[in-house]
Design a protein around this motif. Sequence first.
Motif, PDB file in Angstrom:
ATOM      1  N   GLY A  37      31.094  90.361  34.700  1.00 34.83           N
ATOM      2  CA  GLY A  37      30.845  91.785  34.757  1.00 34.83           C
ATOM      3  C   GLY A  37      32.028  92.644  34.411  1.00 34.83           C
ATOM      4  O   GLY A  37      33.109  92.467  34.961  1.00 34.83           O
ATOM      5  N   GLY A  38      31.830  93.587  33.497  1.00 31.17           N
ATOM      6  CA  GLY A  38      32.814  94.605  33.191  1.00 31.17           C
ATOM      7  C   GLY A  38      34.137  94.062  32.684  1.00 31.17           C
ATOM      8  O   GLY A  38      34.306  92.874  32.439  1.00 31.17           O
ATOM      9  N   THR A  39      35.102  94.982  32.543  1.00 28.08           N
ATOM     10  CA  THR A  39      36.439  94.569  32.101  1.00 28.08           C
ATOM     11  C   THR A  39      37.322  94.227  33.286  1.00 28.08           C
ATOM     12  O   THR A  39      38.325  93.539  33.137  1.00 28.08           O
ATOM     13  CB  THR A  39      37.106  95.697  31.297  1.00 28.08           C
ATOM     14  N   ARG A  40      36.945  94.685  34.483  1.00 24.27           N
ATOM     15  CA  ARG A  40      37.749  94.415  35.676  1.00 24.27           C
ATOM     16  C   ARG A  40      37.168  93.277  36.503  1.00 24.27           C
ATOM     17  O   ARG A  40      37.732  92.906  37.532  1.00 24.27           O
ATOM     18  CB  ARG A  40      37.843  95.674  36.533  1.00 24.27           C
ATOM     19  N   GLY A  41      36.033  92.736  36.077  1.00 27.19           N
ATOM     20  CA  GLY A  41      35.403  91.657  36.807  1.00 27.19           C
ATOM     21  C   GLY A  41      35.981  90.299  36.442  1.00 27.19           C
ATOM     22  O   GLY A  41      37.019  90.194  35.790  1.00 27.19           O
ATOM     23  N   VAL A  42      35.293  89.264  36.876  1.00 24.51           N
ATOM     24  CA  VAL A  42      35.732  87.905  36.604  1.00 24.51           C
ATOM     25  C   VAL A  42      34.598  87.098  35.994  1.00 24.51           C
ATOM     26  O   VAL A  42      33.427  87.465  36.094  1.00 24.51           O
ATOM     27  CB  VAL A  42      36.236  87.205  37.890  1.00 24.51           C
ATOM     28  N   VAL A  43      34.941  85.992  35.366  1.00 23.05           N
ATOM     29  CA  VAL A  43      33.961  85.118  34.725  1.00 23.05           C
ATOM     30  C   VAL A  43      33.230  84.310  35.793  1.00 23.05           C
ATOM     31  O   VAL A  43      33.854  83.586  36.565  1.00 23.05           O
ATOM     32  CB  VAL A  43      34.647  84.167  33.725  1.00 23.05           C
ATOM     33  N   SER A  57      35.646  79.585  34.428  1.00 29.08           N
ATOM     34  CA  SER A  57      35.085  80.330  35.556  1.00 29.08           C
ATOM     35  C   SER A  57      36.222  80.815  36.452  1.00 29.08           C
ATOM     36  O   SER A  57      37.196  80.102  36.673  1.00 29.08           O
ATOM     37  CB  SER A  57      34.130  79.444  36.363  1.00 29.08           C
ATOM     38  N   GLY A  58      36.079  82.042  36.986  1.00 30.78           N
ATOM     39  CA  GLY A  58      37.088  82.609  37.855  1.00 30.78           C
ATOM     40  C   GLY A  58      38.167  83.375  37.123  1.00 30.78           C
ATOM     41  O   GLY A  58      38.955  84.103  37.736  1.00 30.78           O
ATOM     42  N   MET A  59      38.223  83.242  35.811  1.00 30.03           N
ATOM     43  CA  MET A  59      39.203  83.957  34.993  1.00 30.03           C
ATOM     44  C   MET A  59      38.808  85.431  34.896  1.00 30.03           C
ATOM     45  O   MET A  59      37.627  85.772  34.984  1.00 30.03           O
ATOM     46  CB  MET A  59      39.227  83.317  33.600  1.00 30.03           C
ATOM     47  N   SER A  60      39.778  86.321  34.739  1.00 24.93           N
ATOM     48  CA  SER A  60      39.462  87.731  34.585  1.00 24.93           C
ATOM     49  C   SER A  60      38.699  87.950  33.281  1.00 24.93           C
ATOM     50  O   SER A  60      38.950  87.270  32.273  1.00 24.93           O
ATOM     51  CB  SER A  60      40.736  88.573  34.580  1.00 24.93           C
ATOM     52  N   MET A  61      37.757  88.870  33.309  1.00 21.89           N
ATOM     53  CA  MET A  61      36.982  89.169  32.108  1.00 21.89           C
ATOM     54  C   MET A  61      37.891  89.691  30.995  1.00 21.89           C
ATOM     55  O   MET A  61      37.664  89.411  29.816  1.00 21.89           O
ATOM     56  CB  MET A  61      35.901  90.198  32.428  1.00 21.89           C
ATOM     57  N   ARG A  62      38.917  90.429  31.369  1.00 21.07           N
ATOM     58  CA  ARG A  62      39.848  90.961  30.379  1.00 21.07           C
ATOM     59  C   ARG A  62      40.500  89.828  29.594  1.00 21.07           C
ATOM     60  O   ARG A  62      40.563  89.841  28.360  1.00 21.07           O
ATOM     61  CB  ARG A  62      40.914  91.810  31.070  1.00 21.07           C
ATOM     62  N   GLN A  63      40.968  88.797  30.329  1.00 23.26           N
ATOM     63  CA  GLN A  63      41.615  87.660  29.675  1.00 23.26           C
ATOM     64  C   GLN A  63      40.614  86.865  28.846  1.00 23.26           C
ATOM     65  O   GLN A  63      40.922  86.411  27.735  1.00 23.26           O
ATOM     66  CB  GLN A  63      42.267  86.749  30.713  1.00 23.26           C
ATOM     67  N   ALA A  64      39.403  86.695  29.382  1.00 22.03           N
ATOM     68  CA  ALA A  64      38.375  85.935  28.674  1.00 22.03           C
ATOM     69  C   ALA A  64      38.013  86.595  27.344  1.00 22.03           C
ATOM     70  O   ALA A  64      37.816  85.919  26.330  1.00 22.03           O
ATOM     71  CB  ALA A  64      37.132  85.807  29.549  1.00 22.03           C
ATOM     72  N   LEU A 350      30.194  86.810  41.597  1.00 25.94           N
ATOM     73  CA  LEU A 350      31.404  87.232  40.912  1.00 25.94           C
ATOM     74  C   LEU A 350      31.112  88.275  39.835  1.00 25.94           C
ATOM     75  O   LEU A 350      31.913  89.170  39.597  1.00 25.94           O
ATOM     76  CB  LEU A 350      32.116  86.032  40.282  1.00 25.94           C
ATOM     77  N   PHE A 351      29.961  88.144  39.166  1.00 29.74           N
ATOM     78  CA  PHE A 351      29.671  89.066  38.089  1.00 29.74           C
ATOM     79  C   PHE A 351      29.301  90.457  38.598  1.00 29.74           C
ATOM     80  O   PHE A 351      29.167  91.386  37.827  1.00 29.74           O
ATOM     81  CB  PHE A 351      28.561  88.530  37.180  1.00 29.74           C
ATOM     82  N   GLU A 352      29.133  90.606  39.927  1.00 33.62           N
ATOM     83  CA  GLU A 352      28.818  91.911  40.494  1.00 33.62           C
ATOM     84  C   GLU A 352      30.066  92.627  41.000  1.00 33.62           C
ATOM     85  O   GLU A 352      30.007  93.788  41.378  1.00 33.62           O
ATOM     86  CB  GLU A 352      27.860  91.748  41.688  1.00 33.62           C
ATOM     87  N   GLN A 353      31.193  91.928  41.056  1.00 35.95           N
ATOM     88  CA  GLN A 353      32.355  92.464  41.732  1.00 35.95           C
ATOM     89  C   GLN A 353      33.587  92.429  40.845  1.00 35.95           C
ATOM     90  O   GLN A 353      33.721  91.570  39.981  1.00 35.95           O
ATOM     91  CB  GLN A 353      32.618  91.664  43.015  1.00 35.95           C
ATOM     92  N   THR A 357      37.744  93.815  44.402  1.00 38.61           N
ATOM     93  CA  THR A 357      36.758  93.677  45.473  1.00 38.61           C
ATOM     94  C   THR A 357      36.793  92.273  46.056  1.00 38.61           C
ATOM     95  O   THR A 357      36.743  92.093  47.277  1.00 38.61           O
ATOM     96  CB  THR A 357      35.338  93.978  44.949  1.00 38.61           C
ATOM     97  N   VAL A 358      36.874  91.259  45.186  1.00 41.89           N
ATOM     98  CA  VAL A 358      36.931  89.878  45.652  1.00 41.89           C
ATOM     99  C   VAL A 358      38.149  89.677  46.544  1.00 41.89           C
ATOM    100  O   VAL A 358      38.061  89.083  47.629  1.00 41.89           O
ATOM    101  CB  VAL A 358      36.980  88.897  44.454  1.00 41.89           C
ATOM    102  N   ARG A 359      39.301  90.199  46.094  1.00 43.73           N
ATOM    103  CA  ARG A 359      40.525  90.041  46.892  1.00 43.73           C
ATOM    104  C   ARG A 359      40.423  90.797  48.218  1.00 43.73           C
ATOM    105  O   ARG A 359      40.921  90.326  49.248  1.00 43.73           O
ATOM    106  CB  ARG A 359      41.735  90.534  46.092  1.00 43.73           C
ATOM    107  N   LEU A 360      39.764  91.965  48.212  1.00 37.77           N
ATOM    108  CA  LEU A 360      39.584  92.729  49.440  1.00 37.77           C
ATOM    109  C   LEU A 360      38.803  91.925  50.465  1.00 37.77           C
ATOM    110  O   LEU A 360      39.202  91.812  51.632  1.00 37.77           O
ATOM    111  CB  LEU A 360      38.855  94.045  49.143  1.00 37.77           C
TER     112      LEU A 360
END
Length: 386
Positions: A37-43, A57-64, A350-353, A357-360
Amino acid sequence: MTAGERRIAHFDLDTFFVSVERKHDRRLNGVPVIVGGGTRGVVASCSYEARVFGVRSGMSMRQARVLCPDAIVVSGDHELYSKESRLVTQVIADSAPLYEKASIDEFYMDVSGMGTYCSSARKFLTELKGKIHQHTGLPITYALASNKLVSKVATNEVKPNGKAEIFFGEEKSYLAPLRVEKMPGIGEKTSLVLKDWGIKTIKLLSETPVEILTHKFGKAGSDMSRKANGIDESPVIPFSEQKSISTEATYDNDTIDVQFLRGQLIRMTEKISFELRQQAKLTGCVTVKIKYADFTTVTKQCSIGYTASDDVLISTAKDLFDRLYDRRILVRLVGIRYSDLVAGHPQISLFEQTQETVRLYQTLDEIRKKFGAGAVMRAIGVEKKK
């Protein structure tokens, strides 16, 4: 039953989220796909075509997106994934003598005693693999071994759409050449420590004195040593839709204060959601219970996409309460129950957050582990005297 008599199969749906998306959109076949999800989400998941570029999986969407700019990104639909998971579960339940639903996309089966030299077991598993694909359209891989550990490792080695069999007595030699991070339970941090010691393969890990491992890792070190030697006696735990976790509160003074009742429901939801995550489980069904002052008890439940997310579970609980509380008379008790539990972690959400948010939520759970489940919660859930 001896290890040699045990025959444990592990079934794992291949790139499950991606496979479900491809089932419903054939344009995704054969191209790099990322579920996130999004550019700030994760794979949350990615296809094998995307993995070639280093996406995980778990990589930032930006990096992916940087690694694989041509990938098709799908936001994900956990309700759909849960529905497809239940379809697979039903096919297995109709065929397997004893099975465990280990997560939303993997299963263990005990097929011990199905025939000499496992010929009957092999035939059964091959047919079941075909039946799952025929009825659901989803690719699945399986491996057969003398225990859960080796069958799981072997499944990961022969993906996608593969099958394997590791015979009794070959467990240790099969595991030996594999990298230590291939061993379930050895994460990135542990593997880095082992590699700093020069332990890069499971063979070297198996040869490391258990005293050294326990001194560094405690009980996890002794478990690591046993696994490296191919030893695992853990049983297949029969799957039951009736497994649940619940809590309820009975009030000294019956109340009609809806805001108070909603706040109590949120507090309880957060409490057992934390317990759910501590047990590394996800729920697929939420039930809210109300007992009125005249002792009339009513319940309402809702099947949802497998999750352990506070946001999703609180929203579901509030909706159920609002639909259930229709008598507008004094309430004596409110309760909540999660059922249809499966093993798993919050990756499905993960695709919703965003990563923030995950770290929070991880930080909040760390506080709860240290100071108790009620150490931190939403303001509306703080209990007030009535």
